[in-house]
Structure formats: C-alpha cells, structure tokens
Write a protein that holds these residues in place. Structure first.
Motif, PDB file in Angstrom:
ATOM      1  N   TYR A  24       0.845  -1.199   0.000  1.00 53.37           N
ATOM      2  CA  TYR A  24       0.000   0.000   0.000  1.00 53.37           C
ATOM      3  C   TYR A  24       0.879   1.248   0.000  1.00 53.37           C
ATOM      4  O   TYR A  24       0.587   2.221  -0.700  1.00 53.37           O
ATOM      5  CB  TYR A  24      -0.934  -0.020   1.210  1.00 53.37           C
ATOM      6  N   THR A  25       1.957   1.205   0.748  1.00 56.92           N
ATOM      7  CA  THR A  25       2.887   2.327   0.784  1.00 56.92           C
ATOM      8  C   THR A  25       3.410   2.611  -0.615  1.00 56.92           C
ATOM      9  O   THR A  25       3.435   3.764  -1.055  1.00 56.92           O
ATOM     10  CB  THR A  25       4.046   2.032   1.760  1.00 56.92           C
ATOM     11  N   ASN A  26       3.822   1.576  -1.341  1.00 49.38           N
ATOM     12  CA  ASN A  26       4.306   1.773  -2.704  1.00 49.38           C
ATOM     13  C   ASN A  26       3.220   2.295  -3.628  1.00 49.38           C
ATOM     14  O   ASN A  26       3.489   3.101  -4.523  1.00 49.38           O
ATOM     15  CB  ASN A  26       4.909   0.495  -3.281  1.00 49.38           C
ATOM     16  N   LYS A  27       2.000   1.860  -3.403  1.00 53.07           N
ATOM     17  CA  LYS A  27       0.890   2.348  -4.218  1.00 53.07           C
ATOM     18  C   LYS A  27       0.743   3.867  -4.035  1.00 53.07           C
ATOM     19  O   LYS A  27       0.579   4.603  -5.005  1.00 53.07           O
ATOM     20  CB  LYS A  27      -0.398   1.633  -3.812  1.00 53.07           C
ATOM     21  N   LEU A  28       0.835   4.320  -2.793  1.00 51.27           N
ATOM     22  CA  LEU A  28       0.738   5.757  -2.517  1.00 51.27           C
ATOM     23  C   LEU A  28       1.916   6.527  -3.090  1.00 51.27           C
ATOM     24  O   LEU A  28       1.759   7.635  -3.605  1.00 51.27           O
ATOM     25  CB  LEU A  28       0.653   5.998  -1.008  1.00 51.27           C
ATOM     26  N   LEU A  29       3.098   5.950  -3.000  1.00 52.62           N
ATOM     27  CA  LEU A  29       4.301   6.622  -3.488  1.00 52.62           C
ATOM     28  C   LEU A  29       4.339   6.731  -5.010  1.00 52.62           C
ATOM     29  O   LEU A  29       4.903   7.680  -5.551  1.00 52.62           O
ATOM     30  CB  LEU A  29       5.550   5.898  -2.986  1.00 52.62           C
ATOM     31  N   SER A  30       3.730   5.774  -5.684  1.00 51.75           N
ATOM     32  CA  SER A  30       3.802   5.763  -7.143  1.00 51.75           C
ATOM     33  C   SER A  30       2.590   6.409  -7.821  1.00 51.75           C
ATOM     34  O   SER A  30       2.658   6.770  -8.995  1.00 51.75           O
ATOM     35  CB  SER A  30       3.969   4.333  -7.653  1.00 51.75           C
ATOM     36  N   ASP A  31       1.510   6.570  -7.091  1.00 45.56           N
ATOM     37  CA  ASP A  31       0.292   7.146  -7.663  1.00 45.56           C
ATOM     38  C   ASP A  31      -0.020   8.460  -6.933  1.00 45.56           C
ATOM     39  O   ASP A  31      -0.700   8.473  -5.911  1.00 45.56           O
ATOM     40  CB  ASP A  31      -0.861   6.152  -7.528  1.00 45.56           C
ATOM     41  N   LYS A  32       0.494   9.550  -7.491  1.00 50.83           N
ATOM     42  CA  LYS A  32       0.339  10.857  -6.833  1.00 50.83           C
ATOM     43  C   LYS A  32      -1.115  11.277  -6.686  1.00 50.83           C
ATOM     44  O   LYS A  32      -1.478  11.933  -5.716  1.00 50.83           O
ATOM     45  CB  LYS A  32       1.133  11.920  -7.581  1.00 50.83           C
ATOM     46  N   SER A  33      -1.934  10.888  -7.625  1.00 48.33           N
ATOM     47  CA  SER A  33      -3.353  11.212  -7.564  1.00 48.33           C
ATOM     48  C   SER A  33      -4.011  10.502  -6.380  1.00 48.33           C
ATOM     49  O   SER A  33      -4.777  11.113  -5.618  1.00 48.33           O
ATOM     50  CB  SER A  33      -4.031  10.821  -8.870  1.00 48.33           C
ATOM     51  N   LEU A  34      -3.712   9.221  -6.213  1.00 52.14           N
ATOM     52  CA  LEU A  34      -4.233   8.463  -5.079  1.00 52.14           C
ATOM     53  C   LEU A  34      -3.723   9.041  -3.774  1.00 52.14           C
ATOM     54  O   LEU A  34      -4.482   9.205  -2.813  1.00 52.14           O
ATOM     55  CB  LEU A  34      -3.837   6.988  -5.183  1.00 52.14           C
ATOM     56  N   SER A  35      -2.447   9.368  -3.742  1.00 56.87           N
ATOM     57  CA  SER A  35      -1.847   9.923  -2.529  1.00 56.87           C
ATOM     58  C   SER A  35      -2.532  11.227  -2.118  1.00 56.87           C
ATOM     59  O   SER A  35      -2.878  11.433  -0.957  1.00 56.87           O
ATOM     60  CB  SER A  35      -0.354  10.144  -2.765  1.00 56.87           C
ATOM     61  N   LYS A  36      -2.756  12.097  -3.083  1.00 62.00           N
ATOM     62  CA  LYS A  36      -3.453  13.365  -2.815  1.00 62.00           C
ATOM     63  C   LYS A  36      -4.867  13.105  -2.314  1.00 62.00           C
ATOM     64  O   LYS A  36      -5.308  13.704  -1.323  1.00 62.00           O
ATOM     65  CB  LYS A  36      -3.494  14.203  -4.089  1.00 62.00           C
ATOM     66  N   GLU A  37      -5.566  12.222  -2.997  1.00 63.40           N
ATOM     67  CA  GLU A  37      -6.940  11.879  -2.619  1.00 63.40           C
ATOM     68  C   GLU A  37      -7.000  11.372  -1.176  1.00 63.40           C
ATOM     69  O   GLU A  37      -7.888  11.756  -0.413  1.00 63.40           O
ATOM     70  CB  GLU A  37      -7.443  10.805  -3.583  1.00 63.40           C
ATOM     71  N   LYS A  38      -6.054  10.515  -0.811  1.00 63.29           N
ATOM     72  CA  LYS A  38      -6.058   9.940   0.545  1.00 63.29           C
ATOM     73  C   LYS A  38      -5.753  10.997   1.603  1.00 63.29           C
ATOM     74  O   LYS A  38      -6.353  10.981   2.676  1.00 63.29           O
ATOM     75  CB  LYS A  38      -5.070   8.783   0.641  1.00 63.29           C
ATOM     76  N   VAL A  39      -4.834  11.920   1.315  1.00 61.20           N
ATOM     77  CA  VAL A  39      -4.540  12.986   2.280  1.00 61.20           C
ATOM     78  C   VAL A  39      -5.795  13.813   2.536  1.00 61.20           C
ATOM     79  O   VAL A  39      -6.160  14.071   3.690  1.00 61.20           O
ATOM     80  CB  VAL A  39      -3.382  13.890   1.798  1.00 61.20           C
ATOM     81  N   LEU A  40      -6.453  14.219   1.474  1.00 61.06           N
ATOM     82  CA  LEU A  40      -7.666  15.026   1.625  1.00 61.06           C
ATOM     83  C   LEU A  40      -8.754  14.264   2.372  1.00 61.06           C
ATOM     84  O   LEU A  40      -9.429  14.815   3.257  1.00 61.06           O
ATOM     85  CB  LEU A  40      -8.168  15.483   0.253  1.00 61.06           C
TER      86      LEU A  40
END
Length: 90
Positions: A24-40
C-alpha cells in the motif's frame, strides 16, 4: 515519539528505492493522484472525528501516515519542512 515519524520517512524512502509488490505504501508513493486523494480524505475524517469526539487518535495517525507518503511521493523533503518551521520561530 519522533522515532516513529522518522521511521515512517525512512520506510517511504526505502520503498521508493526498493518497491515491494502489493505494498500500500508503494501504491501511494507511485500514484500521486491516489496519494493526494487519501490525504484530503484523511484530513476530512480527522476533522469529523474531532468534531464528534470519536476516533481522533486513529484518524490523526492516518493523516500523518498519508501526509508523509504524499510529501515523499512529491519529493518534498521533511528536512526542508523542518528548516522552514525553524525559520518561523519568534
């Protein structure tokens, strides 16, 4: 306490260098859109938890984790953030 945060930054940097399939960590690190969505999403959940006086600790932990991954995914170094905070001391 700070060791835990340092450990999360270390984990993020290690996973960027040596990705692990299905992480999951790698998924967040490689998918900036997902990472942004999750932070929000996690920030909204924290605000709601504080307002409802429920799950505040859990949601705050989620915010820290996702924010760290978001920063690392976008090459924002925590060292630079800490330096900026030090400049703001009065």
């Amino acid at each position: 306490m700070l060791n835990t945060l340092e450990g999360l930054f270390k984990l993020a940097r290690e996973r960027k260098k040596s990705p692990i399939d299905g992480s999951y960590t790698n998924k967040l690190l490689s998918d900036k859109s997902l990472s942004k969505e999750k932070v929000l999403e996690e920030i909204n959940e924290l605000v709601e938890a504080v307002e409802n006086n429920s799950n505040k600790i859990h949601e705050a932990a989620d915010v820290f984790y996702h924010l760290i991954m978001y920063l690392e995914a976008n090459n924002v170094k925590i060292e630079d953030v800490m330096e900026e905070l030090n400049k703001r001391k009065k």
